[in-house]
Design a protein around this motif. Sequence first.
Motif, PDB file in Angstrom:
ATOM      1  N   PRO A  62     -16.298  -7.866  -9.144  1.00 59.01           N
ATOM      2  CA  PRO A  62     -17.015  -9.071  -9.584  1.00 59.01           C
ATOM      3  C   PRO A  62     -16.159 -10.046 -10.403  1.00 59.01           C
ATOM      4  CG  PRO A  62     -18.417  -7.156  -9.846  1.00 59.01           C
ATOM      5  CD  PRO A  62     -17.074  -6.645  -9.428  1.00 59.01           C
ATOM      6  N   GLN A  63     -15.320  -9.522 -11.272  1.00 59.43           N
ATOM      7  CA  GLN A  63     -14.496 -10.412 -12.097  1.00 59.43           C
ATOM      8  C   GLN A  63     -13.494 -11.185 -11.241  1.00 59.43           C
ATOM      9  OE1 GLN A  63     -15.454  -7.311 -12.922  1.00 59.43           O
ATOM     10  NE2 GLN A  63     -15.255  -6.878 -15.102  1.00 59.43           N
ATOM     11  N   VAL A  64     -12.888 -10.498 -10.291  1.00 62.13           N
ATOM     12  CA  VAL A  64     -11.931 -11.153  -9.391  1.00 62.13           C
ATOM     13  C   VAL A  64     -12.651 -12.222  -8.565  1.00 62.13           C
ATOM     14  CG1 VAL A  64     -10.515 -10.760  -7.319  1.00 62.13           C
ATOM     15  CG2 VAL A  64     -10.311  -9.225  -9.279  1.00 62.13           C
ATOM     16  N   ARG A  65     -13.871 -11.904  -8.129  1.00 64.62           N
ATOM     17  CA  ARG A  65     -14.614 -12.845  -7.280  1.00 64.62           C
ATOM     18  C   ARG A  65     -15.050 -14.095  -8.053  1.00 64.62           C
ATOM     19  NH1 ARG A  65     -16.734  -7.759  -4.971  1.00 64.62           N
ATOM     20  NH2 ARG A  65     -18.781  -7.932  -5.953  1.00 64.62           N
ATOM     21  N   ASN A  66     -15.179 -13.962  -9.370  1.00 63.44           N
ATOM     22  CA  ASN A  66     -15.547 -15.128 -10.179  1.00 63.44           C
ATOM     23  C   ASN A  66     -14.433 -16.162 -10.255  1.00 63.44           C
ATOM     24  OD1 ASN A  66     -18.193 -14.685 -10.903  1.00 63.44           O
ATOM     25  ND2 ASN A  66     -17.694 -13.503 -12.739  1.00 63.44           N
ATOM     26  N   LEU A  67     -13.190 -15.721 -10.105  1.00 59.19           N
ATOM     27  CA  LEU A  67     -12.061 -16.654 -10.232  1.00 59.19           C
ATOM     28  C   LEU A  67     -11.354 -16.918  -8.910  1.00 59.19           C
ATOM     29  CD1 LEU A  67     -10.250 -15.587 -13.548  1.00 59.19           C
ATOM     30  CD2 LEU A  67     -11.605 -17.641 -13.155  1.00 59.19           C
ATOM     31  N   SER A  99     -18.878  -2.715 -11.397  1.00 61.00           N
ATOM     32  CA  SER A  99     -17.952  -2.018 -10.504  1.00 61.00           C
ATOM     33  C   SER A  99     -16.489  -2.387 -10.749  1.00 61.00           C
ATOM     34  CB  SER A  99     -18.323  -2.268  -9.042  1.00 61.00           C
ATOM     35  OG  SER A  99     -18.233  -3.645  -8.743  1.00 61.00           O
ATOM     36  N   GLY A 100     -16.260  -3.464 -11.498  1.00 61.19           N
ATOM     37  CA  GLY A 100     -14.879  -3.827 -11.832  1.00 61.19           C
ATOM     38  C   GLY A 100     -14.416  -3.232 -13.148  1.00 61.19           C
ATOM     39  N   ARG A 110     -19.135 -16.595 -17.157  1.00 58.65           N
ATOM     40  CA  ARG A 110     -18.785 -15.712 -16.045  1.00 58.65           C
ATOM     41  C   ARG A 110     -17.762 -14.668 -16.484  1.00 58.65           C
ATOM     42  NH1 ARG A 110     -18.979 -18.490 -10.324  1.00 58.65           N
ATOM     43  NH2 ARG A 110     -21.206 -18.900 -10.325  1.00 58.65           N
ATOM     44  N   ALA A 111     -17.978 -13.424 -16.050  1.00 60.11           N
ATOM     45  CA  ALA A 111     -17.066 -12.344 -16.413  1.00 60.11           C
ATOM     46  C   ALA A 111     -15.726 -12.528 -15.703  1.00 60.11           C
ATOM     47  CB  ALA A 111     -17.679 -11.004 -16.031  1.00 60.11           C
ATOM     48  N   VAL A 112     -14.662 -12.508 -16.463  1.00 68.26           N
ATOM     49  CA  VAL A 112     -13.304 -12.596 -15.897  1.00 68.26           C
ATOM     50  C   VAL A 112     -12.408 -11.613 -16.636  1.00 68.26           C
ATOM     51  CG1 VAL A 112     -13.568 -15.033 -15.289  1.00 68.26           C
ATOM     52  CG2 VAL A 112     -12.502 -14.433 -17.463  1.00 68.26           C
ATOM     53  N   LYS A 113     -11.310 -11.261 -15.990  1.00 69.91           N
ATOM     54  CA  LYS A 113     -10.362 -10.364 -16.640  1.00 69.91           C
ATOM     55  C   LYS A 113      -9.320 -11.204 -17.374  1.00 69.91           C
ATOM     56  CE  LYS A 113     -11.223  -6.685 -13.424  1.00 69.91           C
ATOM     57  NZ  LYS A 113     -10.806  -6.007 -12.202  1.00 69.91           N
ATOM     58  N   THR A 131     -23.170  -2.575  -9.149  1.00 67.41           N
ATOM     59  CA  THR A 131     -22.246  -3.569  -8.596  1.00 67.41           C
ATOM     60  C   THR A 131     -21.639  -4.417  -9.716  1.00 67.41           C
ATOM     61  OG1 THR A 131     -23.507  -3.654  -6.547  1.00 67.41           O
ATOM     62  CG2 THR A 131     -22.020  -5.496  -6.974  1.00 67.41           C
ATOM     63  N   ALA A 132     -22.477  -4.825 -10.661  1.00 66.08           N
ATOM     64  CA  ALA A 132     -22.002  -5.718 -11.735  1.00 66.08           C
ATOM     65  C   ALA A 132     -20.904  -5.065 -12.563  1.00 66.08           C
ATOM     66  CB  ALA A 132     -23.172  -6.129 -12.633  1.00 66.08           C
ATOM     67  N   ARG A 152     -17.172 -15.901  -5.294  1.00 69.71           N
ATOM     68  CA  ARG A 152     -18.527 -15.832  -5.819  1.00 69.71           C
ATOM     69  C   ARG A 152     -19.429 -16.912  -5.210  1.00 69.71           C
ATOM     70  NH1 ARG A 152     -21.280 -13.368 -10.117  1.00 69.71           N
ATOM     71  NH2 ARG A 152     -19.819 -11.735  -9.644  1.00 69.71           N
ATOM     72  N   ASP A 153     -18.844 -18.081  -4.917  1.00 69.39           N
ATOM     73  CA  ASP A 153     -19.634 -19.160  -4.308  1.00 69.39           C
ATOM     74  C   ASP A 153     -20.193 -18.719  -2.957  1.00 69.39           C
ATOM     75  OD1 ASP A 153     -18.880 -20.739  -6.471  1.00 69.39           O
ATOM     76  OD2 ASP A 153     -17.175 -21.617  -5.401  1.00 69.39           O
ATOM     77  N   GLY A 176      -7.100 -19.537  -8.063  1.00 68.59           N
ATOM     78  CA  GLY A 176      -7.846 -18.567  -8.872  1.00 68.59           C
ATOM     79  C   GLY A 176      -6.924 -17.638  -9.653  1.00 68.59           C
ATOM     80  N   GLN A 214      -5.067 -21.936 -19.037  1.00 68.07           N
ATOM     81  CA  GLN A 214      -6.168 -22.197 -18.105  1.00 68.07           C
ATOM     82  C   GLN A 214      -7.516 -22.275 -18.813  1.00 68.07           C
ATOM     83  OE1 GLN A 214      -4.899 -18.789 -15.363  1.00 68.07           O
ATOM     84  NE2 GLN A 214      -5.944 -20.160 -13.969  1.00 68.07           N
ATOM     85  N   GLN A 239     -23.056 -16.231  -3.341  1.00 66.30           N
ATOM     86  CA  GLN A 239     -24.312 -16.823  -3.804  1.00 66.30           C
ATOM     87  C   GLN A 239     -24.872 -17.895  -2.875  1.00 66.30           C
ATOM     88  OE1 GLN A 239     -23.157 -18.035  -7.784  1.00 66.30           O
ATOM     89  NE2 GLN A 239     -23.826 -16.072  -8.640  1.00 66.30           N
TER      90      GLN A 239
END
Lengths: 289, 178
Positions: free
Chosen positions: A104-109, B150-151, B75-78, B147-148, A79-80, A33, B86, A83
């Motif tokens: 949330p962004q970190v958890r997505n990757l 929070s990053g 999906r939201a990513v930094k 929560t959404a 994230r998996d 990730g 990637q 959910q």
Amino acid sequence: MQPHSFDYVRPQTLARAIQVLSENGNRAKVLAGGQSLIPVLKLRLANPRVLVDINDVPGLAFIEERGDQLRIGALSRHRDFEQSKLIREKYPIFSDVASVLGDPQVRNLGTIGGALAHADPASDWGTALLAFKAELTARGPNGARTIPIDRFFKDPFTTALRSSELLTEIRIPKSKAGDGGAYLKLKRKTGDFATIGVAVQLGLDAKRNVAGARVALASVGPRPIRAPGAEKALVGRKAGPTAFADAAKMASGEAHPTSDLRGSEEYKRAMIEVFTRRALETATARAGR
Amino acid sequence: MATKRKKASPKRKSVRSENGSHMITVAVNGRKFTRAVEPRVLLVDFIRDDLRLTGTHVGCDTSHCGACTVLLDGRAVKSCTMLAVQADGREITTIEGLSEHGRLHPIQEAFKAHHGLQCGFCTPGVVLAALELLRVENAPSEDRIRTAISGNICRCTGYQGIVDSVAAAGEMMRPRKG
């Protein structure tokens, strides 16, 4: 901030990924990730010659019960877990982890395998898995081997994995009636590492006595650690306030926190006690029988 | 310059050139871009410097503030914590991709109407983080909204205006009855 230069390969098969790792030894780093690795590269704390991006390798992302085990592919993302209905209903301790880890962004990757291989002493995943008799599969040029979680973490950012090996799977015993667990994390804000964290997993018998208990702590040692004294204080006793208070006190004594910007040693010890008690209460409530 | 491939192959396979650069094809806001990038180039720098889409901001550059948030396959990513290589073969949405034909997206309208921004620096990232949520839930609770986002750090609004804006945007994005 930019990392040093490196070569980048994106193998399409597990065999090829392992081959590239074997050829490059310590000069290669696995990119899953990237949520720990890329900051490390940007800060130039690591300087690998080759990044092996495993995101195209098939068959590494799954969360499923098979036989008497829960099997988790190393490339499953936080994230998996957040959910997953299976996780929410039968392994809520992992929902806990996935809802407090990073943001949330970190958890997505970010991935569970990446978090384990990174081996931060504050690792939420490492601590939660120590609360189980978890087995990890490492695949290398000579095939697969199993590493018990108790022998996986060596030192800060150091694991039992060899440089030619890839962590591919995590397995824990399937949840059964009377089992319940919880992970509680104290953090200053979203995205922060644990000031302290406590994972507990209980197995209660029909009379709600504790038949089995594992207690693990984050951020209070060179790696996620067990609290064996706390575990002993629970087994054979009624799951309730007296045993929980004793276990919480033991855990606090077994922690080795150091004072840092997140709090003093004394504060962290006090919080281990409070969070151990709360985690035991939640775990018991979840161990519906 | 051989920057064009016949088709962005759905099976991602970056091609490595002699100087160590990789040829990548990324769909950004619905348009395909093919470029040679060094592996160490961060996605945010690729978006800003190579594609000249400067709506995506660099705040902390350490994965804390969320100003560089983009959507990767929804999906939201930094984008400061991902390499451009990637993103090969994948879809990116930046803040520039929201308005259509010069008309603001409902979420942008809502931020304007409900004081969801002051200086505006964090706004592109906040909007995209919230949009990921609103695409699956158009009546989220306040807790879900908080929560959404929070990053994402905002130093102006105290967040209340942002939360109001996201809730209002959800309402605007709800399919009309009747």
